[in-house]
Scaffold this active site. Structure first.
Site, short mmCIF file in Angstrom:
data_model
loop_
_atom_site.label_atom_id
_atom_site.label_comp_id
_atom_site.label_asym_id
_atom_site.label_seq_id
_atom_site.Cartn_x
_atom_site.Cartn_y
_atom_site.Cartn_z
N ASP A 71 2.74 -8.96 -8.78
CA ASP A 71 1.59 -9.41 -7.92
C ASP A 71 1.06 -10.22 -8.64
O ASP A 71 1.38 -10.63 -9.86
CB ASP A 71 1.12 -7.83 -7.25
CG ASP A 71 0.49 -7.21 -8.79
OD1 ASP A 71 0.51 -7.66 -9.46
OD2 ASP A 71 -0.19 -5.62 -8.60
N GLY A 78 -4.64 -10.26 -7.83
CA GLY A 78 -5.68 -10.40 -7.07
C GLY A 78 -6.43 -8.74 -6.77
O GLY A 78 -7.59 -8.82 -6.59
N HIS A 136 12.46 12.01 -7.31
CA HIS A 136 12.70 12.65 -6.02
C HIS A 136 12.10 11.57 -5.32
O HIS A 136 12.49 11.08 -3.94
CB HIS A 136 12.73 14.05 -6.06
CG HIS A 136 12.63 14.28 -4.25
ND1 HIS A 136 13.71 14.42 -3.90
CD2 HIS A 136 11.42 14.39 -3.20
CE1 HIS A 136 13.58 14.65 -2.74
NE2 HIS A 136 12.11 14.37 -2.22
N ASP A 157 5.87 -1.63 -0.96
CA ASP A 157 5.90 -1.40 -2.38
C ASP A 157 4.58 -0.30 -2.52
O ASP A 157 4.07 -0.59 -1.51
CB ASP A 157 5.37 -2.63 -3.57
CG ASP A 157 3.70 -3.14 -3.29
OD1 ASP A 157 3.88 -3.13 -2.16
OD2 ASP A 157 3.30 -2.36 -4.43
N CYS A 174 19.32 12.85 -4.61
CA CYS A 174 18.49 12.63 -5.94
C CYS A 174 19.14 13.16 -6.93
O CYS A 174 19.97 14.47 -7.08
CB CYS A 174 17.75 12.22 -6.15
SG CYS A 174 16.26 14.09 -5.67
N GLN A 228 -3.90 -13.38 4.68
CA GLN A 228 -5.11 -12.22 4.54
C GLN A 228 -5.43 -13.01 6.45
O GLN A 228 -4.06 -12.82 7.28
CB GLN A 228 -5.95 -13.41 3.59
CG GLN A 228 -5.33 -12.63 2.28
CD GLN A 228 -4.75 -11.03 2.37
OE1 GLN A 228 -5.86 -9.41 3.25
NE2 GLN A 228 -4.59 -10.30 1.11
N CYS A 266 17.89 16.21 -6.87
CA CYS A 266 17.38 17.51 -6.02
C CYS A 266 19.37 18.16 -6.84
O CYS A 266 19.51 19.62 -6.17
CB CYS A 266 17.60 16.74 -4.91
SG CYS A 266 15.78 16.63 -4.33
N ASP A 285 -5.01 -14.27 -4.17
CA ASP A 285 -5.14 -14.53 -2.75
C ASP A 285 -6.12 -13.45 -2.88
O ASP A 285 -6.90 -12.35 -4.07
CB ASP A 285 -4.81 -13.91 -1.60
CG ASP A 285 -4.31 -11.87 -2.21
OD1 ASP A 285 -3.71 -11.43 -3.18
OD2 ASP A 285 -3.65 -11.21 -1.42
N CYS A 297 18.79 15.62 0.08
CA CYS A 297 19.05 14.98 -0.57
C CYS A 297 19.88 14.67 -2.06
O CYS A 297 20.37 15.26 -1.93
CB CYS A 297 17.09 14.99 -1.40
SG CYS A 297 16.88 14.09 -2.49
N GLY A 356 -3.57 -7.33 2.08
CA GLY A 356 -4.38 -6.64 2.82
C GLY A 356 -4.65 -5.88 3.86
O GLY A 356 -5.31 -5.44 5.04
#
Lengths: 396, 396
Positions: B95, B98, B358, B289, B329, B211, B332, B149, B327, B239
């Site tokens: 990123d 900002g 997880h 994200d 993972c 934005q 689990c 930004d 699951c 935003g």
């Protein structure tokens, strides 16, 4: 399982007092000398059981005192015992809780019955007795249960050391009796089947602990009294590395050397700094445990072939080399000192874990290398060189 | 690398606005829709890069603001760039800093030049500008750099939202100019070789950020202005998920839907609760994200197919089932809720790690399943059922 029967021990090589052995336990074999990582609460602090296994650990420790308070042995029994609960597939040795409750200075009262103490978690009043320690360890289902002993500080007077030692012997009788009942009762429940390791059966052995402070004669008396009480499958030396002057450990181990049966594994409790491990091995010890590997790791202190390294030091900022370029651990194979330092400085959990893992592997590998050297009759030379370099006195 | 060229994007299926795509980046391909775990300091909090990779992550985020302050981009450059430093082998998106500096309410001053702020680490006075953000991200060597930004709060007035949006456009010109210079300079250093990903070369693309707060017309104006400024290889929507009323996100994405080029990936920044991910996907978003997966994990809050689970609850004490029986993972597949609860109650680091892992896998798998459903033309039905069950309104 190959080699030795469950609870059997075979000596496969020796040099002076040092031995290379093979210990059979219900959940697997342990090649000795061996460092046993400590999984206080059923997890080696900060590490995944898979990481511990990949680091070469053959046996894990569990702490009876801590697991009794959290989550409690009933919870662990309900979830299939400590092996299944923690998902650690190999052998487990549980301590008796003795060391922990005696460390609660000011919060415990000792009597012949046992120890009344105040829980460090919630302040509740508790009691631990030889019998209860056996019951908790049976519920945990460890491969090796330790006897409940009376530990005295390293600087304890002769009188106090004698009192603790004699009480430890009397408690050993009670441990043995209760442990025998528990094993027998479990056998009845399983109709004599011995394959029910994780079921109702209890394939567990009990090891006694030699006490006696830093007094040669008390140590010898403790060993005699212990051996008189049973054909143990292993013997532990407790009450060392608890604040006594450094040379005392060597003296105690030397005074015990002659009396210790050669065909039984010897566990030197609480010992696990690299130099102490090598000294213990030289004096005939086979098994070791210590929280220093993970505790130091959490503080960013790493062991290397040439001594201790503080990963947080500014000099590691752009160091594009591993903690120890000769180390084969998963941390050293992948991460730079610079990155590890950054993780510590920015308080990323991953850092604690990676350095802990390195230290655990470091001690396990030290045991592996000592074993190899003993089998080749090269231990004395190898360990002298190793220590010289570790202490930074190497001439080359 | 197969399929698409570096920075290329191929749409491989669609249903309504939802798309299944394939994004080519210098360090690998990303199949979309995809959740990108956040590695604030060059490590997904609590997790080993190997665990993140095994959880199916195809791309990791890095935070320019945090890495600029600790350890500083010079340190990371000296250690070979963020990929080599963190040992994360796949694509990285950074990123711009900002969002972070604008979140430092009371500790920053905004001007046309950039943002003056006070470091949250040591209180030192710092400045971040569009140019500096590009320079830091070039030093980090991420695959995708984000434009610097001006982010306004979700409840910002129309005037403030317009100001931030217009400034973001002006800053985009400066980002583009500086990024172009940095790529060109790196190219000169490497004599035009494009294989020098981890060397002096800079194989990095710049993505702009739309934005405009929660105002449809401002959002459309932002998108037009953005598209007029270059043939971007990807476009981010910023935003949102910053405190605005819940339905606003849907309205904004709907108002942008028509204007967004269909042949470029769209990154919905900061979005990553399961239900928001599905809504974003339904409205044509490809990348996501959020720190919720790891932050919630550290607090013992786990996502399951039938809603949220607080692993610390007493009802999990002897629960011999995984967090989510469906699951796949690593947590689990191995550990019971009872053991995980115990790790949290006894404050064992391993617990934070296992639940974080997880949650990360949960979101990644949600993206994988959405992709599969889109390709089969079954996304609308599947996601409706999924959400009903997740929200506990399943009829069966």
């Amino acid at each position: 399982m190959s080699g030795v029967s469950a609870f059997g021990f075979a000596v496969e090589g020796g040099e002076g007092l040092a031995r290379a052995g093979r210990l059979g336990l219900p959940h697997g074999e342990v090649l000795t000398p061996a460092f046993m990582p400590v999984g206080t609460y059923g997890a080696v602090r900060g590490l995944h059981p898979e990481e511990v296994e990949r680091a070469g650990a053959q046996i894990m420790l569990g702490n009876t005192y801590h697991l009794h308070l959290r989550p409690g042995e009933d919870t662990i029994r309900a979830l299939g015992g400590l092996h299944r609960f923690s998902t650690w597939p190999g052998p487990i040795l549980t301590d008796s809780g003795g060391f922990q409750v005696f460390s609660l200075a000011g919060l415990r009262t000792i009597s012949e019955t046992g120890v009344e103490f105040t829980s460090h978690i919630d302040g509740s009043a508790r009691t631990l007795t030889p019998e209860l320690s056996m019951e908790i360890q049976a519920a945990l289902g460890s491969d090796v249960a330790m006897a409940f002993d009376h530990v005295v500080p390293g600087q304890a007077s002769r009188d106090l050391a004698a009192e603790g030692m004699e009480r430890t012997l009397r408690w050993l009788d009670r441990c043995k009796a209760r442990h025998g009942e528990l094993v027998e009762r479990a056998d009845r429940r399983t109709d004599g089947r011995t394959d029910a390791i994780d079921g109702d059966g209890l394939q567990q052995t009990l090891w006694p602990i030699v006490q006696g402070g830093i007094h040669d004669d008390l140590r010898r008396r403790s060993l005699e009294g212990t051996l008189a009480r049973g054909p143990w499958t292993g013997i532990a030396i407790g009450g060392l590395s608890v604040g006594e002057p450094k040379p005392a450990m060597r003296r105690m181990l030397e005074s015990l050397a002659e009396g210790l049966p050669t065909d039984r594994p010897r566990y030197l409790m609480g010992v696990g700094f690299p130099e102490d491990l090598l000294e213990g091995i030289a004096l005939g010890m086979d098994l070791f445990d210590c929280v220093a590997a993970t505790r130091n790791g959490r503080h960013g202190s790493a062991w290397t072939a040439s001594g201790k390294l503080n990963i947080r030091k500014a000099s590691n900022r752009i160091a594009d080399v591993p903690i120890d370029s000769e180390c084969d651990c998963a941390t050293c194979r992948r991460f730079s000192r610079g990155y590890l330092r950054h993780l510590f400085v920015s308080e990323e959990m991953l850092g604690l874990r990676l350095v802990s893992l390195h230290n655990v592997r470091f001690l396990i590998r030290l045991g592996e290398r000592a074993r190899e050297a003993i089998r080749q009759g090269d231990f004395a030379r190898w360990s002298r060189n190793w220590l010289e370099r570790y202490r930074g006195r190497e001439e080359t």
